[in-house]
Design a protein around this motif. Structure first.
Motif, PDB file in Angstrom:
ATOM      1  N   GLY A 143       0.849  -1.189   0.000  1.00  0.00           N
ATOM      2  CA  GLY A 143       0.000   0.000   0.000  1.00  0.00           C
ATOM      3  C   GLY A 143       0.879   1.232   0.000  1.00  0.00           C
ATOM      4  N   PRO A 144       0.426   2.338  -0.599  1.00  0.00           N
ATOM      5  CA  PRO A 144       1.292   3.510  -0.779  1.00  0.00           C
ATOM      6  C   PRO A 144       1.763   4.152   0.516  1.00  0.00           C
ATOM      7  N   ALA A 145       0.912   4.202   1.545  1.00  0.00           N
ATOM      8  CA  ALA A 145       1.325   4.789   2.815  1.00  0.00           C
ATOM      9  C   ALA A 145       2.318   3.885   3.534  1.00  0.00           C
ATOM     10  N   ARG A 146       2.115   2.585   3.445  1.00  0.00           N
ATOM     11  CA  ARG A 146       3.037   1.642   4.066  1.00  0.00           C
ATOM     12  C   ARG A 146       4.381   1.666   3.360  1.00  0.00           C
ATOM     13  N   LEU A 147       4.359   1.812   2.040  1.00  0.00           N
ATOM     14  CA  LEU A 147       5.601   1.866   1.270  1.00  0.00           C
ATOM     15  C   LEU A 147       6.446   3.067   1.698  1.00  0.00           C
ATOM     16  N   THR A 148       5.835   4.238   1.779  1.00  0.00           N
ATOM     17  CA  THR A 148       6.604   5.412   2.181  1.00  0.00           C
ATOM     18  C   THR A 148       7.080   5.296   3.620  1.00  0.00           C
ATOM     19  N   ALA A 149       6.261   4.718   4.497  1.00  0.00           N
ATOM     20  CA  ALA A 149       6.678   4.541   5.892  1.00  0.00           C
ATOM     21  C   ALA A 149       7.873   3.598   5.987  1.00  0.00           C
ATOM     22  N   ALA A 150       7.815   2.487   5.266  1.00  0.00           N
ATOM     23  CA  ALA A 150       8.911   1.517   5.300  1.00  0.00           C
ATOM     24  C   ALA A 150      10.209   2.135   4.805  1.00  0.00           C
ATOM     25  N   LEU A 151      10.109   2.994   3.811  1.00  0.00           N
ATOM     26  CA  LEU A 151      11.285   3.634   3.232  1.00  0.00           C
ATOM     27  C   LEU A 151      11.719   4.883   3.991  1.00  0.00           C
ATOM     28  N   GLY A 152      10.903   5.355   4.913  1.00  0.00           N
ATOM     29  CA  GLY A 152      11.219   6.580   5.636  1.00  0.00           C
ATOM     30  C   GLY A 152      11.060   7.819   4.794  1.00  0.00           C
ATOM     31  N   ILE A 153      10.127   7.787   3.841  1.00  0.00           N
ATOM     32  CA  ILE A 153       9.879   8.931   2.962  1.00  0.00           C
ATOM     33  C   ILE A 153       8.823   9.832   3.585  1.00  0.00           C
ATOM     34  N   GLY A 154       9.070  11.138   3.574  1.00  0.00           N
ATOM     35  CA  GLY A 154       8.135  12.102   4.131  1.00  0.00           C
ATOM     36  C   GLY A 154       8.188  13.413   3.371  1.00  0.00           C
ATOM     37  N   PRO A 155       7.624  14.469   3.938  1.00  0.00           N
ATOM     38  CA  PRO A 155       7.520  15.745   3.216  1.00  0.00           C
ATOM     39  C   PRO A 155       8.865  16.335   2.832  1.00  0.00           C
ATOM     40  N   GLY A 156       9.903  16.043   3.591  1.00  0.00           N
ATOM     41  CA  GLY A 156      11.220  16.562   3.274  1.00  0.00           C
ATOM     42  C   GLY A 156      11.804  16.005   1.991  1.00  0.00           C
ATOM     43  N   ASP A 157      11.188  14.935   1.468  1.00  0.00           N
ATOM     44  CA  ASP A 157      11.675  14.321   0.234  1.00  0.00           C
ATOM     45  C   ASP A 157      10.981  14.868  -1.002  1.00  0.00           C
TER      46      ASP A 157
END
Length: 226
Positions: A143-157
């Motif tokens: 899922g897209p939210a889980r993917l970004t969480a696992a990768l540590g992706i947030g607004p700073g990216d």
């Protein structure tokens, strides 16, 4: 450089060269499935995580896709979608989680590919620490939210160049899946007839399909609900 490893009884090909801007210049519904099998890699002070992409969605900025955030033009929120290709468009969905897209097409077209799901192939322990609710490995980036969480992706990216070898978020070429399936996008209320969700056929990490979205929480256009 992230190395190769064995997982689930099969050998994984290490990430290849970085994807090039030229490979992202085609129509969004052609580029999107070509990203399946690519590796998205993040380097953070606490370590590196790599996810092999197994599910994506295409969103066009050419005035034909009202589900796209760019449909109304270069608003402050969607300005990054107008290029150049290879930039990361990160947005807040439902007011609770972040989703990530890779901008594709020539500058000004504003098309993007939502990164919906993948398989964690490097840094599983770190991904699991970021996703403590995941009970099994397949759910770490499902899922897209889980993917970004696992990768540590947030607004700073937001705006990161995933084609730059010096970037902390990079998109590497990978082994293409044996089969690709296509169908309706998830969690949208407009342009629902377009079969612009693409996934690796049979991949366990592909997110659960739910047509439409929650009308009490949905905002206009692309949501990328997991």
């Amino acid at each position: 450089m992230v190395g190769g490893l064995a997982r689930g009884g099969r050998a994984l090909t290490p990430p290849g060269r970085l994807v090039t801007a030229g490979e992202l210049l085609g129509p969004v519904d052609v580029v999107a499935p070509a990203l399946l099998g690519c590796w998205l890699v993040t380097d953070r002070p606490e370590g590196s995580v790599a996810v092999r992409l197994t599910e994506v969605e295409a969103y066009s900025g050419e005035g034909e896709d009202p589900a796209s955030h760019a449909h109304r033009g270069p608003t402050p929120r969607a300005a990054i979608m107008f290029g150049p290709p290879g930039r990361l468009y990160v947005y807040f969905s439902y007011g609770v989680h972040w989703c990530a897209n890779v901008v594709v097409g020539p500058t000004g077209r504003a098309s993007a590919v939502l990164l919906r799901a993948g398989e964690v192939v490097v840094g599983e322990d770190l991904a699991a620490a970021r996703r403590p609710s995941a009970r099994v490995a397949r759910d770490l980036a499902r899922g897209p939210a889980r993917l970004t969480a696992a990768l540590g992706i947030g607004p700073g990216d937001g705006g990161a160049d995933v084609l730059d070898p010096a970037s902390s978020v990079r998109l590497h070429a990978g082994e293409a899946p044996a089969g690709v399936s296509a169908g309706p996008r998830v969690g949208i209320s407009r342009a629902t007839e377009l079969p612009w969700r693409f996934w690796e056929t049979g991949a366990a990490s592909v997110s659960t399909f739910r047509p439409g979205g929650n009308p009490r929480r949905r905002t206009p256009g692309q949501t990328g609900a997991s």
